[in-house]
Design an enzyme around this catalytic site. Structure first.
Site, PDB file in Angstrom:
ATOM      1  N   LYS A  39       8.369   2.458  -4.149  1.00 24.85           N
ATOM      2  CA  LYS A  39       6.932   2.183  -4.028  1.00 24.85           C
ATOM      3  C   LYS A  39       6.143   3.405  -3.540  1.00 24.85           C
ATOM      4  CE  LYS A  39       6.015  -0.209  -0.356  1.00 24.85           C
ATOM      5  NZ  LYS A  39       5.302   0.664   0.583  1.00 24.85           N
ATOM      6  N   THR A  40       6.620   4.032  -2.477  1.00 18.98           N
ATOM      7  CA  THR A  40       5.896   5.174  -1.911  1.00 18.98           C
ATOM      8  C   THR A  40       5.837   6.323  -2.906  1.00 18.98           C
ATOM      9  OG1 THR A  40       6.673   4.530   0.295  1.00 18.98           O
ATOM     10  CG2 THR A  40       5.779   6.747   0.050  1.00 18.98           C
ATOM     11  N   ASP A 223      -1.763   0.225  -0.242  1.00 15.79           N
ATOM     12  CA  ASP A 223      -0.336  -0.024  -0.026  1.00 15.79           C
ATOM     13  C   ASP A 223      -0.150  -1.357   0.701  1.00 15.79           C
ATOM     14  OD1 ASP A 223       2.372   0.383   0.018  1.00 15.79           O
ATOM     15  OD2 ASP A 223       2.347   1.844   1.655  1.00 15.79           O
ATOM     16  N   GLU A 224       1.026  -1.982   0.547  1.00 13.17           N
ATOM     17  CA  GLU A 224       1.359  -3.246   1.229  1.00 13.17           C
ATOM     18  C   GLU A 224       0.245  -4.284   1.047  1.00 13.17           C
ATOM     19  OE1 GLU A 224       4.246  -3.582   2.206  1.00 13.17           O
ATOM     20  OE2 GLU A 224       5.047  -1.750   3.072  1.00 13.17           O
ATOM     21  N   GLN A 254       7.655 -10.227  -0.106  1.00  9.67           N
ATOM     22  CA  GLN A 254       7.845  -9.647   1.219  1.00  9.67           C
ATOM     23  C   GLN A 254       6.639  -9.884   2.127  1.00  9.67           C
ATOM     24  OE1 GLN A 254      10.164  -5.826   1.589  1.00  9.67           O
ATOM     25  NE2 GLN A 254       9.640  -5.608  -0.566  1.00  9.67           N
ATOM     26  N   ARG A 620      17.580  -5.352   3.254  1.00 12.09           N
ATOM     27  CA  ARG A 620      17.680  -4.153   4.107  1.00 12.09           C
ATOM     28  C   ARG A 620      19.035  -3.462   3.917  1.00 12.09           C
ATOM     29  NH1 ARG A 620      13.225  -3.160   3.847  1.00 12.09           N
ATOM     30  NH2 ARG A 620      13.227  -4.915   2.429  1.00 12.09           N
TER      31      ARG A 620
END
Length: 746
Positions: A39-40, A223-224, A254, A620
């Site tokens: 994503k980043t 973002d997010e 998420q 994770r």
């Protein structure tokens, strides 16, 4: 000579879907970015590509992140990609960007040029001061609850005059809200929620300023996006004019911050409000093996309201997901420690291993096991159990029982909970102790005894404190260590204090967990110390175990703390783990009532958010994932008998490796000395007659025609009106009247 990236070189390391997202034409788009999907990289490369291809200048971009750390990382990556100066770019958090805009337009926003920002603690202090000035009962209007009310209203875009009041209580809350706004305006301050609301109001009512920023920020990247609240979304909509492009990156699977006001529905609204033609799904995962991803996909597929995606990887199946079923939480903790030792022996660094749990109260038994095994660990995103403020307060009262002349302990709790003893009064007490060459406790006794204090609130507060400690010392005689812990948390007023705080639930749970720690410590050390002193005489059990326990707490909270940079295992809640990744992950306490949390069963869409939380926890893990649960668990001072979490049932067996299988525990109340069978804790302190009248044992497996199979966990009342509490798993905890409950033994 420095290498300058060309548009082609910027895109060379992207997969097909990432490339599609980065090179979208001039239009708004929604990017569904799954866990570990890069994503980043996509967000940063999109900005670099837009600048490199001449579609926009750095000043024409607004990049919104949820943390300052994320904003800094984005800018660092950009400077590595392009030879540009990013200092003037508008990249930051919602609060940071709103502050920047308000500083520029403070007059239009109705603020002084030097307005100050109230952090959360400052805001609470301001509310307390206001409530006192308004002569309002702070027990009926608890400052923390008032703070949450004000912030929640602001985050919905509402001022006090727009809030509906249905009864005298809500009317008074609205009055406090109005008075708080006036106080902040008079003093030239703004809290975090005010920054966003004031900025939104500025843009809404001032067309010239709004149009200026709409023309400036040609591209808005967020973002997010799944974590935005209602007001943040409305603010973004104002900034996005007809010619602007919104590039929203998020993952509805998420979205786990509903308790903070996050609104996953913003993603659906964005799709509709911006006529989104492109939903790009980033589903290739670069973090985990496929067995882990398939388990995560299977769990989250049970949520109904999803935009929908399926994670996959080309890295192979990897190892199966390991499942361990323990008899109790001690055995679970022991298993985890043994596995961590094995992983360490195989060459895995402790810093690449994470131990996750649903709530902070679960960490105590895990920390104890790690401490005993001499495994260094660090609690991420929080304090270690014995370092938490509420625990240190309770321990201070225990220290005063052991030694009332402990000045450090006295200073910590003499005015906590508040008794009206201020800093000046404490300075005078300390000066008196110095003059008399005695402890603060003795100086306080002298002042109370000789009437040296004037008849005011300070005198009343200090006299009350002296009387409280004397009462504690008197009542402590003959009590066991767990009973002492219970005495301190209740008689001190600590538990009542935190129960009246809106966000005090975790602190109360931790105080209850201190009782559990005392029970476990007593049982663990009963055979080691034998309560015998160096002369062979039997010592006072209370004093001996209390002294040992306080030493144990000090050692755990102090020297064994992993140093910064030192190799250490990572402990954290699942909420704190979001955005992180580890080679091996242990998820403990997977029982109904813990994960999913029992409160979720009574909340709108609460179970779906709990499932998203489990999805975050599973994703994770890179290489190895452990899922563990226990048939019985000592939590909040009581034994809980539970059944495996429904989330375990949602994972196909083909992805799992069950390490063991246990028979259902059927304990007999009062048998043995194991702490899992302590009658005083298991039976809610019922009398012996009531226990004998109870036809069902704690831990008994039962069946009900409507609710299905369950486990008896508690009961209350007497023979004529007794009620039984049963954990029915998917149906949750139910209280049933014994007179009418038609249960069958399994």
């Amino acid at each position: 000579m420095d290498t300058i990236n060309t548009p082609d070189s910027l895109l060379s390391n992207l997969n097909d879907k990432q490339l599609e997202a980065v090179t979208l034409p001039h239009q708004s788009a929604l990017i569904l970015a799954g866990a570990g999907s890069g994503k980043t990289r996509v967000l940063t490369t999109r900005i670099a590509w837009l600048i490199q291809t001449g579609q926009v200048t750095p000043n024409g971009i607004l990049a919104v992140t949820f943390t300052n750390k994320a904003a800094k990382e984005m800018l660092t990556r950009l400077t590595a990609m392009l030879p540009i100066n990013t200092r003037g770019m508008w990249a930051g958090t919602f609060h940071g960007l709103c502050n920047r805009l308000l500083r520029t337009h403070y007059r239009e926003a109705g603020l002084p040029s030097t307005f100050q920002i109230l952090d959360t603690a400052d805001q609470l202090s301001a509310i307390k001061r206001l409530i006192k000035a308004m002569n309002i009962d702070d027990e009926k209007f608890v400052p923390k609850q008032v703070q949450a009310y004000i912030n929640n209203c602001k985050e919905e875009g509402l001022r006090a005059h727009a809030v509906e009041a249905f009864d005298p209580h809500s009317q008074k809350l609205r009055e406090i809200f109005e008075a708080y706004d006036r106080q902040c305006q008079r003093e030239g301050v703004a809290d975090f929620s005010e920054l966003l609301l004031r900025c939104y109001e500025l843009l809404e009512r001032n067309a010239n300023i709004r149009m200026h920023y709409q023309r400036r920020f040609k591209y808005i990247l967020v973002d997010e996006f799944q974590d935005t609240n209602r007001l943040q979304y409305l603010w973004l909509k104002l900034l996005a004019g007809k010619e602007n492009c919104m590039f929203a990156v998020g993952d509805d699977d998420q979205s786990i911050y509903g308790f903070r006001g996050a609104r996953v529905g913003n993603m659906r609204d964005f799709e509709k409000d911006f006529n989104i033609e492109h939903i790009v799904k980033l589903e290739e995962n670069y973090r985990s093996h496929s067995n882990i991803l398939d388990a995560a996909n299977a769990i989250i597929s049970n949520n109904k309201d999803r935009l929908g995606k399926n994670l996959w990887t080309s890295s192979g199946a990897g190892e199966p997901v390991r499942v361990f079923e323990a008899y109790n939480d001690n055995e679970e903790a022991g298993f985890i420690v043994d596995e961590i030792k094995m992983l360490r022996n195989e060459g895995m660094e402790l810093s690449n291993i994470a131990l996750l749990y649903r709530s902070n109260a679960q960490s105590r038994i895990l920390e104890q096991a790690l401490f005993s095994a001499n495994l260094p660990y660090r609690v991420y995103g929080g304090l270690r159990f014995f370092e938490r403020a509420e625990i240190k307060h309770a321990l201070a009262y225990l220290r005063l029982i052991a030694n009332a002349n402990d000045d450090m302990a006295l200073l910590r709790v003499v005015n906590f909970p508040a008794r009206g003893i201020g800093a000046r009064s404490l300075e005078q007490l300390q000066e008196s102790a110095r003059q008399q060459n005695c402890s603060l406790w003795q100086a306080a006794i002298n002042q109370v005894g000789n009437g040296a204090l004037s008849a005011n609130g300070v005198a009343k507060g200090l006299s009350g404190f002296v009387a409280l400690i004397r009462r504690m010392i008197d009542e402590a005689f003959g009590l066991s260590l767990p009973e002492l812990a219970e005495l301190c948390t209740t008689l001190s007023g600590l538990k009542n204090f935190y129960q009246n705080e809106k966000e005090g639930e975790d602190r109360v749970a931790n105080l209850d967990e201190l009782v559990t720690a005392a029970v476990a410590f007593t049982n663990r050390d009963l055979g080691n110390h034998h309560n015998v002193d160096t002369d062979g005489d039997i010592t006072n059990e209370k004093t001996d175990f209390l002294t040992l326990f306080l030493s144990h707490a000090s050692l755990e909270a102090g020297e064994h703390q992993a140093d910064i940079g030192r190799e250490a295992l990572q402990l954290m809640t699942v909420h704190a783990a979001k955005g992180l990744e580890f080679n091996a992950v242990f998820i403990s306490g997977l029982e109904e009532g813990l994960c999913p949390h029992e409160n979720s069963l009574y909340e709108n869409n609460g179970l779906e958010e709990e499932r998203r939380l489990m999805y975050v926890a599973v994703t994770r893990a890179r290489q190895r994932l452990y899922l563990s649960h226990a048939q019985s668990r000592m939590l909040h001072g009581q034994v809980r008998y539970g059944i495996a979490s429904r989330f375990l049932d949602e994972i196909p067996e083909g992805f799992l490796k069950r390490l063991n299988s246990r028979q259902i525990i059927k304990p007999i109340i009062g048998s043995g000395r194991d702490y899992n069978e302590l009658p005083s804790l298991m039976s809610n302190h019922q009398s012996s007659d009531q226990k004998n009248a109870m036809p069902w044992k704690i831990g008994q497996a039962v069946a009900h025609k409507k609710f299905g199979n369950g486990i008896v966990v508690s009961y209350e009342g007497n023979a004529s009106d007794m009620r039984i509490q049963v954990n029915f798993g998917r149906e949750g905890l139910k209280w049933l009247a014994m007179e009418f409950a038609k249960l069958e033994k399994i």
